[in-house]
Design a protein around this motif. Structure first.
Motif, PDB file in Angstrom:
ATOM      1  N   LYS A 109      19.527 -66.579 -41.402  1.00  0.00           N
ATOM      2  CA  LYS A 109      18.844 -67.353 -40.358  1.00  0.00           C
ATOM      3  C   LYS A 109      19.072 -66.783 -38.961  1.00  0.00           C
ATOM      4  O   LYS A 109      18.327 -67.093 -38.022  1.00  0.00           O
ATOM      5  N   ASP A 110      20.096 -65.941 -38.805  1.00  0.00           N
ATOM      6  CA  ASP A 110      20.411 -65.376 -37.488  1.00  0.00           C
ATOM      7  C   ASP A 110      19.610 -64.111 -37.181  1.00  0.00           C
ATOM      8  O   ASP A 110      19.512 -63.707 -36.019  1.00  0.00           O
ATOM      9  N   TYR A 120      10.819 -66.026 -49.509  1.00  0.00           N
ATOM     10  CA  TYR A 120      12.257 -66.056 -49.235  1.00  0.00           C
ATOM     11  C   TYR A 120      12.518 -66.170 -47.732  1.00  0.00           C
ATOM     12  O   TYR A 120      13.351 -66.971 -47.290  1.00  0.00           O
ATOM     13  N   CYS A 121      11.810 -65.364 -46.954  1.00  0.00           N
ATOM     14  CA  CYS A 121      12.042 -65.352 -45.506  1.00  0.00           C
ATOM     15  C   CYS A 121      11.616 -66.665 -44.860  1.00  0.00           C
ATOM     16  O   CYS A 121      12.291 -67.168 -43.955  1.00  0.00           O
ATOM     17  N   VAL A 122      10.507 -67.226 -45.316  1.00  0.00           N
ATOM     18  CA  VAL A 122      10.047 -68.510 -44.774  1.00  0.00           C
ATOM     19  C   VAL A 122      11.107 -69.588 -44.986  1.00  0.00           C
ATOM     20  O   VAL A 122      11.354 -70.429 -44.109  1.00  0.00           O
ATOM     21  N   TRP A 170      12.378 -64.555 -38.566  1.00  0.00           N
ATOM     22  CA  TRP A 170      11.853 -63.349 -39.201  1.00  0.00           C
ATOM     23  C   TRP A 170      10.375 -63.526 -39.541  1.00  0.00           C
ATOM     24  O   TRP A 170       9.972 -64.553 -40.072  1.00  0.00           O
ATOM     25  N   GLN A 171       9.588 -62.502 -39.233  1.00  0.00           N
ATOM     26  CA  GLN A 171       8.173 -62.481 -39.615  1.00  0.00           C
ATOM     27  C   GLN A 171       8.049 -61.580 -40.849  1.00  0.00           C
ATOM     28  O   GLN A 171       8.154 -60.357 -40.731  1.00  0.00           O
ATOM     29  N   PRO A 172       7.837 -62.144 -42.037  1.00  0.00           N
ATOM     30  CA  PRO A 172       7.938 -61.364 -43.273  1.00  0.00           C
ATOM     31  C   PRO A 172       6.710 -60.535 -43.619  1.00  0.00           C
ATOM     32  O   PRO A 172       6.686 -59.873 -44.649  1.00  0.00           O
ATOM     33  N   ASN A 211       4.663 -67.776 -39.745  1.00  0.00           N
ATOM     34  CA  ASN A 211       5.391 -66.565 -40.137  1.00  0.00           C
ATOM     35  C   ASN A 211       4.475 -65.438 -40.598  1.00  0.00           C
ATOM     36  O   ASN A 211       4.866 -64.275 -40.590  1.00  0.00           O
ATOM     37  N   VAL A 212       3.260 -65.771 -41.040  1.00  0.00           N
ATOM     38  CA  VAL A 212       2.371 -64.720 -41.553  1.00  0.00           C
ATOM     39  C   VAL A 212       1.249 -64.374 -40.585  1.00  0.00           C
ATOM     40  O   VAL A 212       0.463 -63.467 -40.854  1.00  0.00           O
ATOM     41  N   SER A 213       1.170 -65.066 -39.459  1.00  0.00           N
ATOM     42  CA  SER A 213       0.075 -64.829 -38.510  1.00  0.00           C
ATOM     43  C   SER A 213       0.451 -63.762 -37.487  1.00  0.00           C
ATOM     44  O   SER A 213       0.425 -63.984 -36.272  1.00  0.00           O
TER      45      SER A 213
END
Length: 561
Positions: free
Chosen positions: A190-191, A227-229, A235-237, A283-285
């Protein structure tokens, strides 16, 4: 926006002007081109008036920055509070050499990192694999193990400096390494702050750096995103990539349209996994684009795409959170327009691109260097590209006012026209069953190949001007210093990886790879935790990739259909 009687009067005066002064001028001096078009082929008139945007509604179509549909920018004050991130695409040779390049750029004011990997790393091969021969460290840094990654990030704070990991087919391995190194330093996922490209669909249609068949590749891509979401809010995966589609030959607008169709496919796949739209949309935009080569078309395409994506998220996918509708953009100037002849001209091309990006309101910037057509950039070339971004940001004044071109009749007309073109492309792909079906049928690939042919034909005939190459060309040679990867890199990396394998706990490696294999055999299992475990057990990228090859097989070459 305009009263009917005023539009009528403007139209009458326009007709008088066109039939009178304009025709008289044309009799004396004809226009220099038979037809004026944008780079993507949109016909252009001589001037634009209120008549061309008579149906525009300010609040509906533009609104204020930070307000739906985000035509004018996604944040209320844009660059008045924070400038675009400056992150030059960097990587070559060994992890130690690339770490030194990172520190060089940070010393000179870079505000974010962007990692370039060599082809073996991208394709899931260790440096001693026969397929890696001659390519180790050439177009990016050679990374095989967590120990390599530790050296790559030495003395760089992972929670304070954002990074863009330019990984696609190998994204799951590289993100796992980033997480594992963060854990070693005491940082929880998360950091960690940054993004990875992870756009596998554009690899199938444009770039060709894919490993597994389409469906397993899509699974791995979405495993990373999911996972990242759930675990990495900073983080932008995925950064959906218009960039490589245009670099492969598609025109600017087509590349935007195909990338939007790909993005829709990712959203639909994540929805099938049961994720609510507002849990992952922000996160995906994120997009990685070429900002050019044409100044106004690039600016208007960004404004049009930003507005259209907001509509897609709100109307098609029923997103509710404002953040879900915000398209963030990481731009580059593109390598395809950088010429080998008179390479110093490329400095001007990069500057025009940077200026367009700033005027359009991008979030991050990477300017290709003047020696792009020759090799990986020298320190001098990459520093000059960074200075270009800085001068535009701090000296030009364009970052002081938000969306300063808004309201121009031409800019608003072209923004509207490009949005219509993008909608048409998406509808065409939707009619085929979506992006995955269009790729399987070879549709996207054929469009790119056809436009690539047309692009080269226009260069060869002079229809598309490249100053110093097909216009005002001379026989003079402009000598420049070019970068060369040390010839010893491949031998050093092969020796190192062999020693590494001999010195680790190979029982632990076998156990981790076995767990990864068994998880991959379960269709609904997210593989990210297993890859992280394998990375921490000192498995190499080649070993992890081969384990998944055993389960998924390898992809056919559908990129060239």
């Amino acid at each position: 926006m305009f009263k009917e009687d005023e539009l009528k009067r403007i139209k009458e005066e326009y007709d008088k002007w066109w039939q009178g002064p304009v025709q008289k001028a044309l009799q004396k001096t004809p226009e220099r081109l038979k037809e004026f078009k944008t780079y993507s082929g949109i016909p252009l008139k001589a001037i634009y008036t209120p008549e061309d945007i008579k149906d525009m509604d300010y609040l509906r179509d533009l609104n204020f920055p930070g307000q739906y549909p985000y035509t004018r920018g996604i944040y209320p004050l844009m660059y008045r509070t924070r400038l675009y991130t400056m992150r030059q695409y960097s990587g070559f040779g060994t992890a130690e050499e690339t770490n030194a390049r990172f520190k060089f750029l940070l010393k000179h004011g870079e505000t974010g990192l962007s990692i370039a990997f060599d082809l073996p790393t991208q394709m899931g091969y260790d440096p001693d694999h026969p397929m890696a021969r001659g390519e180790v460290g050439k177009v990016g840094v050679s990374i095989s193990t967590l120990r390599d990654y530790q050296v790559l990030y030495r003395d760089i704070p992972m929670d304070k400096i954002s990074v863009h990991i330019q990984a696609n087919a190998n994204a799951i391995f590289m993100v796992a390494m980033h997480i594992a190194e963060g854990l070693n330093r005491g940082h929880q996922p998360k950091d960690l702050w940054g993004a990875c490209q992870n756009d596998i669909l554009k690899e199938f249609i444009a770039r060709g750096a894919y490993i597994y068949p389409l469906e397993p590749s899509m699974r791995l891509c979405c495993d990373v995103i999911e996972y990242c979401v759930k675990n990495m809010p900073r983080w932008q995966p995925i950064t959906v990539c218009q960039f490589h589609i245009q670099e492969a030959g598609a025109n600017h607008v087509t590349a935007w349209g195909l990338s939007l169709a790909n993005a829709i496919a990712y959203v639909e796949e994540l929805l099938k996994r049961g994720l609510p739209i507002d849990s992952f949309a922000f996160n995906v935009s994120v997009w990685n684009i070429v900002c050019g080569p044409e100044f106004f078309e690039a600016i208007c395409a960004i404004r049009a795409a930003r507005r259209l994506w907001a509509k897609i998220m709100k109307e098609r996918f029923k997103a509710k959170r404002p953040e879900s509708m915000m398209m963030r953009i990481f731009m580059g100037s593109g390598g395809f327009q950088m010429t080998r002849k008179e390479p110093l001209n490329n400095i001007i091309r990069g500057t025009i691109s940077a200026l367009a990006g700033a005027l359009a309101g991008v979030q991050a910037m990477n300017i290709q260097c003047y020696d792009e057509a020759y090799a990986i950039p020298t320190d001098e070339a990459i520093k000059l590209a960074l200075r270009t971004e800085q001068i535009v940001a701090y000296e030009s004044g364009v970052t002081n006012v938000i969306d300063p071109l808004a309201g121009s009749y031409f800019v608003e007309w072209l923004t509207n026209q490009i949005e219509k073109e993008l909608v048409s492309i998406i509808e065409e792909i939707d009619s085929m069953g979506g992006a995955l079906e269009a790729i399987k049928k070879g549709y996207m690939q054929r469009v790119i190949l056809q436009q690539a042919y047309e692009y080269q034909r226009k260069i060869d005939t002079g229809e598309l001007v490249r100053v110093g190459e097909n216009m005002f060309a001379t026989e003079e040679y402009t000598p420049i210093k070019t970068f060369e990867v040390r010839p010893e890199v491949e031998r050093e990396r092969i020796e190192w990886i062999k020693q590494f394998r001999a010195s680790r706990d190979n029982k632990k490696v076998r156990e981790a790879l076995d767990k990864l294999r068994k998880a991959a055999e379960k269709p609904n299992e997210n593989l990210m935790p297993y890859v992280i475990e394998a990375v921490r057990a000192d498995c190499t990228i080649g070993e992890m990739a081969d384990t998944l090859r055993e389960v998924f097989g390898t992809a056919e070459d559908i990129a060239a259909l």
